[in-house]
Design an enzyme around this catalytic site. Structure first.
Site, mmCIF file in Angstrom:
data_model
loop_
_atom_site.group_PDB
_atom_site.id
_atom_site.type_symbol
_atom_site.label_atom_id
_atom_site.label_comp_id
_atom_site.label_asym_id
_atom_site.label_seq_id
_atom_site.Cartn_x
_atom_site.Cartn_y
_atom_site.Cartn_z
ATOM 1 N N LYS A 192 -1.988 -11.365 -9.070
ATOM 2 C CA LYS A 192 -3.031 -12.313 -8.685
ATOM 3 C C LYS A 192 -4.424 -11.802 -9.055
ATOM 4 C CE LYS A 192 -3.861 -10.862 -3.899
ATOM 5 N NZ LYS A 192 -3.951 -11.186 -2.498
ATOM 6 N N LYS A 225 0.844 -1.205 0.000
ATOM 7 C CA LYS A 225 0.000 0.000 0.000
ATOM 8 C C LYS A 225 0.881 1.258 0.000
ATOM 9 C CE LYS A 225 -4.503 -1.355 0.506
ATOM 10 N NZ LYS A 225 -4.413 -2.766 0.442
ATOM 11 N N LYS A 231 -10.201 -8.938 -6.226
ATOM 12 C CA LYS A 231 -11.421 -8.142 -6.253
ATOM 13 C C LYS A 231 -11.099 -6.665 -6.457
ATOM 14 C CE LYS A 231 -15.839 -7.558 -5.587
ATOM 15 N NZ LYS A 231 -16.900 -8.244 -6.299
#
Ligand code: TYM
Length: 346
Positions: free
Chosen positions: A211, A112, A214
Site C-alpha cells: 500500500k 512489526k 508514509k
C-alpha cells in the site's frame, strides 16, 4: 442518529492513499442530522519514536490538510486527540477488559514482528523469543485498544476508514460487545465501518503490491497533496508498470497498471470499467500515464492551493483546533460519567 468518528495520524501532509481511502469521504459525510468528530491522533503517533519538533509541525500540517480537504469546523469537531484526556482514560478502562490474545493477533503488531524476524512469526514464536519485542513499546501493542476508545468515547455509529483499518474496527466492535456484556448495560453501540471498495486501496507507485504509505522511505512511491503538477507528472511518469500493450485491469498480473486505473477512477469518481473504457485504443504507456497524472492534478490542485493559503494563517488553525477539542470534550465527559457509574468507580 448517526455519529461519525475517524482519526488520522499526524504524518504531515497526507498522501493520495489517505485522501482517496478516507479523507474525501470525511467531508462528504458532514450533513445535517449527523454529528462528526475528526481527530488528529497524536497519542497513536507516539507509539513509535518521534522527534518533538517534527511531531509538532506534522500535527499542524495535518490540521491544515484536513481543513483543505473539506473538513468544515462549523459542522465537525476537528481536534487533537491528546487535548481530550478522556481518550486515555477510556483506553485504560478497556485495557482492564481486553484479553491480551486479541492484541497478539493484530496484523499491524505482527507485521512489526515479522520485519524484525525476517519471516512471518506465529504468536507462540513471538512469546517465546523476547528479542523480537525488544525496542517495541507497550503502547504499540496496545494501539488498537486506544483506537477502540477513540471511537466508543463518542458512541460513534459509523467510522470512515480505508481497508487496512478493518481489523482495528473489528476490535472496537468486540470491545463494545464485551463491555456491554460484562456490565449488563447497553452503553456502547457497535460501530460500523464505512469503507471504499477493495479496489480503491491505493498502492505504492514503485511497488504496486504494497500500500501507498508514509513510512515508505521512497518519496517516489507516493503522491502528497502538496505535490506540484510537475512533480505529479514525474512521479506517475516513472511509476512501475509492465511491458504489455494496452490498458487493462488485472490486479494479479498487472498490479502497476491496475493501481493507476484505481487512482484514475477514484479521482474522476467513475467506476474501474468506465476508466478502462476511456483508455480503449490507448497503446502507449506514456500517454496513459499522462492522462492519469492530469486527472490527479485536476483533483489535487484546489486542495493544494487551499493548503498553502491556510499555512499562512496559523492563528485561525489554532482556534479551530481549540474549539474542536472543547466540543469533543463536552461529549466525552458526559459519556465518561456514565462509564464510571456503570463500572462502579463512581
Ligand atoms: P492512518 O493515519 O494510517 O491513515 C488514515 C486513513 O487513511 C487510510 N489509508 C489508506 N487508504 C487507502 N489506501 C492507502 N494506501 C491508505 N493508507 C492509509 C487509512 O485506512 C485511514 O482511514 N489507526 C489509524 C488512525 C486511527 C483511527 C482511530 C481511525 C486512530 N484512531 C479511530 C479511525 C477511528 C491509522 O493509523 O490511520
Amino acid at each position: 442518529k448517526r455519529v461519525i468518528f475517524s482519526g488520522i495520524q499526524p504524518t504531515g501532509i497526507p498522501h493520495l492513499g489517505n485522501y482517496l481511502g478516507a479523507l474525501s469521504s470525511w467531508s462528504s459525510l458532514q450533513q445535517p442530522g449527523t454529528t462528526t468528530f475528526y481527530s488528529i491522533v497524536d497519542l497513536h503517533a507516539i507509539t513509535m519514536p518521534q522527534d518533538p519538533d517534527i511531531l509538532r509541525q506534522s500535527k499542524f500540517d495535518m490540521a491544515v490538510s484536513l481543513l483543505a480537504c473539506g473538513v468544515d469546523p462549523k459542522q465537525s469537531a476537528l481536534f487533537e486527540q491528546s487535548r481530550v484526556a478522556a481518550h486515555s482514560e477510556l483506553a485504560w478502562i478497556f485495557n482492564c477488559l481486553t484479553p491480551v490474545g486479541w492484541l497478539g493477533r493484530m496484523t499491524q503488531w505482527k507485521s512489526k514482528m515479522d520485519q524484525k524476524r525476517g519471516h512471518v512469526a506465529s504468536h507462540a514464536e513471538i512469546l517465546a523469543d523476547e528479542s523480537l519485542t525488544t525496542g517495541l513499546k507497550m503502547g504499540l501493542f496496545d494501539y488498537p485498544v486506544l483506537q477502540a476508545a477513540d471511537i466508543l468515547l463518542y458512541k460513534a455509529t459509523h467510522v470512515p476508514v480505508g481497508q487496512d483499518q478493518l481489523q482495528h474496527l473489528e476490535l472496537a466492535r468486540d470491545t463494545a460487545k464485551l463491555f456491554n456484556k460484562t456490565f449488563k448495560k447497553n452503553v456502547f453501540p457497535k460501530p460500523i465501518a464505512i469503507t471504499p471498495p477493495e479496489s480503491q486501496r491505493v498502492m505504492s507507485l514503485r511497488q504496486p503490491t504494497v500500500k501507498m504509505s508514509k513510512s515508505d522511505p521512497s518519496e517516489q512511491s507516493r503522491i502528497n497533496l502538496s505535490d506540484t503538477p510537475e512533480v505529479i507528472q514525474s512521479k506517475i511518469g516513472r511509476a512501475t508498470t509492465d511491458s504489455l500493450v494496452g490498458v487493462s485491469y488485472d490486479k494479479r498480473e498487472r498490479p502497476g497498471v491496475s493501481n493507476l486505473l484505481t487512482i484514475y477512477s477514484a479521482v474522476r469518481d467513475i467506476s474501474i470499467e468506465e476508466a478502462v473504457k476511456e483508455f480503449e485504443g490507448v497503446e502507449s504507456t506514456k500517454q496513459f500515464k499522462e492522462q492519469v497524472a492530469d486527472a490527479v492534478i485536476d483533483r489535487i490542485v484546489p486542495i493544494r492551493n487551499e493548503l498553502s493559503r491556510l499555512q499562512g494563517d496559523p492563528g485561525y488553525v489554532r482556534q479551530v483546533l481549540d474549539e474542536g477539542a472543547e466540543k469533543a470534550a463536552e461529549v466525552a465527559h458526559k459519556h465518561m460519567e456514565e462509564v464510571y457509574k456503570v463500572i462502579g468507580l463512581k
